[in-house]
Write an enzyme that holds these catalytic residues in place. Structure first.
Site, PDB file in Angstrom:
ATOM      1  N   ASP A  67      27.683  38.025  46.703  1.00 16.13           N
ATOM      2  CA  ASP A  67      28.002  36.315  46.504  1.00 16.13           C
ATOM      3  C   ASP A  67      29.066  35.411  47.325  1.00 16.13           C
ATOM      4  OD1 ASP A  67      30.812  37.619  46.249  1.00 16.13           O
ATOM      5  OD2 ASP A  67      30.826  38.175  43.929  1.00 16.13           O
ATOM      6  N   ASP A 136      38.738  41.136  34.565  1.00 15.54           N
ATOM      7  CA  ASP A 136      37.991  41.326  32.853  1.00 15.54           C
ATOM      8  C   ASP A 136      36.865  41.961  33.000  1.00 15.54           C
ATOM      9  OD1 ASP A 136      36.005  39.916  34.756  1.00 15.54           O
ATOM     10  OD2 ASP A 136      35.915  37.529  34.022  1.00 15.54           O
ATOM     11  N   HIS A 138      34.222  42.249  36.343  1.00 12.77           N
ATOM     12  CA  HIS A 138      33.444  42.098  36.757  1.00 12.77           C
ATOM     13  C   HIS A 138      33.124  42.575  37.523  1.00 12.77           C
ATOM     14  CE1 HIS A 138      35.489  38.499  38.038  1.00 12.77           C
ATOM     15  NE2 HIS A 138      35.549  39.006  39.193  1.00 12.77           N
ATOM     16  N   GLU A 143      30.157  37.203  35.476  1.00 18.48           N
ATOM     17  CA  GLU A 143      31.473  37.864  33.903  1.00 18.48           C
ATOM     18  C   GLU A 143      30.980  38.037  32.852  1.00 18.48           C
ATOM     19  OE1 GLU A 143      34.041  37.267  35.094  1.00 18.48           O
ATOM     20  OE2 GLU A 143      33.965  35.144  35.896  1.00 18.48           O
TER      21      GLU A 143
HETATM   22  C1  GLP Z   1      36.123  38.629  43.390  1.00  9.70           C
HETATM   23  C2  GLP Z   1      34.650  39.267  43.737  1.00  9.70           C
HETATM   24  C3  GLP Z   1      34.320  40.464  43.065  1.00  9.70           C
HETATM   25  C4  GLP Z   1      35.528  40.835  43.405  1.00  9.70           C
HETATM   26  C5  GLP Z   1      37.228  40.409  41.448  1.00  9.70           C
HETATM   27  C6  GLP Z   1      38.306  40.983  43.168  1.00  9.70           C
HETATM   28  O1  GLP Z   1      35.553  37.598  41.378  1.00  9.70           O
HETATM   29  N1  GLP Z   1      33.136  37.871  43.168  1.00  9.70           N
HETATM   30  O2  GLP Z   1      33.378  40.660  44.212  1.00  9.70           O
HETATM   31  O3  GLP Z   1      35.853  42.392  43.393  1.00  9.70           O
HETATM   32  O4  GLP Z   1      37.272  39.170  43.258  1.00  9.70           O
HETATM   33  O5  GLP Z   1      38.691  40.586  43.557  1.00  9.70           O
HETATM   34  P1  GLP Z   1      40.416  41.135  44.353  1.00  9.70           P
HETATM   35  O6  GLP Z   1      39.535  41.880  44.962  1.00  9.70           O
HETATM   36  O7  GLP Z   1      40.809  39.986  45.091  1.00  9.70           O
HETATM   37  O8  GLP Z   1      40.890  41.796  43.302  1.00  9.70           O
END
Ligand code: GLP
Length: 261
Positions: A67, A136, A138, A143
């Site tokens: 992404d 959440d 995702h 989402e």
């Molecule tokens: C973002 C990314 C996800 C990731 C999430 C959690 O939303 N798009 O791919 O898994 O963050 O991030 P973190 O690893 O910093 O908790």
């Protein structure tokens, strides 16, 4: 789904990196699906270490990232292009032309998304997809209520995600509202999935993913339908799992596992 409860973040990072190294040792031209966020940072450090000290070779590897924020150019320090370059790509020998990160600045988003999907197919599909999980539930930026059959497209971020990711920006107001993301359907086509999670704030999302119903309210729950999904978590992230002892029992009974008394 194989749930591996690790003793530390370091162990999660090393176990996930080993999965990738094992793949590259048998298939040097593998296609890797990569993720951003703070969770995979330790895994990237370990892969860089393996490249520098053990000669792990990325010269034939192709990568696709999950992404990118819409509106951020690749040189923006919070763009996922920048993140990947700083934390992985500039330290290993993956050819720049083999690197794919969704464009946050494409003029025609729809055409770009269709191209990205086709490019994954043309490269033979993703062998291993690395994933984190949002608080959440995702995966990538899919989402809650995202279709489990969704493909690469623009998504509007949930308020929770904007709040969670505000820590990387000067303020929540600076977090982009839209992202371009692989869909759940795109992710599910990868031949293997590796999802990493640590810390208490992920415990509910992890429990929903592993033991909850398969539903769009927790897009990570789609992993229950994948034939080869591994989940590496620490004790904190495993905190709300009802079958925690069973997952640990399975690991002790695996061939090659150290035998307990
Ligand atoms: C973002 C990314 C996800 C990731 C999430 C959690 O939303 N798009 O791919 O898994 O963050 O991030 P973190 O690893 O910093 O908790």
């Amino acid at each position: 789904m194989e749930v591996v409860i690790c003793r530390s973040y370091d162990e999660i990072s090393k176990a996930a990196a080993k999965e990738i190294a094992d793949l590259l040792n048998t298939k040097p031209d593998a296609v890797l699906g990569l993720a951003t966020g703070s969770t995979p940072l330790g895994m990237y450090k370990e892969l860089v270490r393996m490249h520098k000290h053990d000669g792990l070779d990325f010269s034939q590897v192709t990568t696709f990232n999950l992404d990118e924020y819409v509106g951020l150019s690749p040189d923006h320090d919070q763009s996922y292009h920048y993140f990947m370059h700083e934390n992985l790509f500039k330290h290993i020998n993956v050819p720049p032309q083999n690197i794919h990160v969704p464009s946050g600045t494409a003029k025609n988003h729809k055409a770009f998304c269709a191209w990205y999907e086709q490019r994954i197919k043309d490269c033979g599909g993703i062998d291993v997809q690395v994933l984190g999980i949002g608080s959440d539930g995702h995966i990538a930026f899919n989402e809650p209520t995202s279709s489990l059959g969704s493909r690469t497209r623009i998504k509007t971020l949930a308020k929770q995600t904007i709040e969670d990711n505000a820590r990387f920006f000067k303020s929540a107001g600076e977090v982009p509202i839209y992202a371009i993301t692989m869909g759940v359907g795109t992710i599910m086509e990868a031949r293997k999935l590796l999802l990493l999670a640590n810390k208490k704030n992920k415990a509910k999302a992890v429990a929903d993913m592993v033991e909850g119903p398969v539903c769009t309210m927790c897009t990570a729950s789609a992993l229950q339908l994948h034939p080869d999904a591994m989940v590496f978590i620490d004790e904190d992230a495993a905190g709300e799992l009802k079958m925690k002892d069973y997952y640990k029992w399975i690991q002790t009974k695996k061939p090659g596992a150290p035998k307990s008394a």
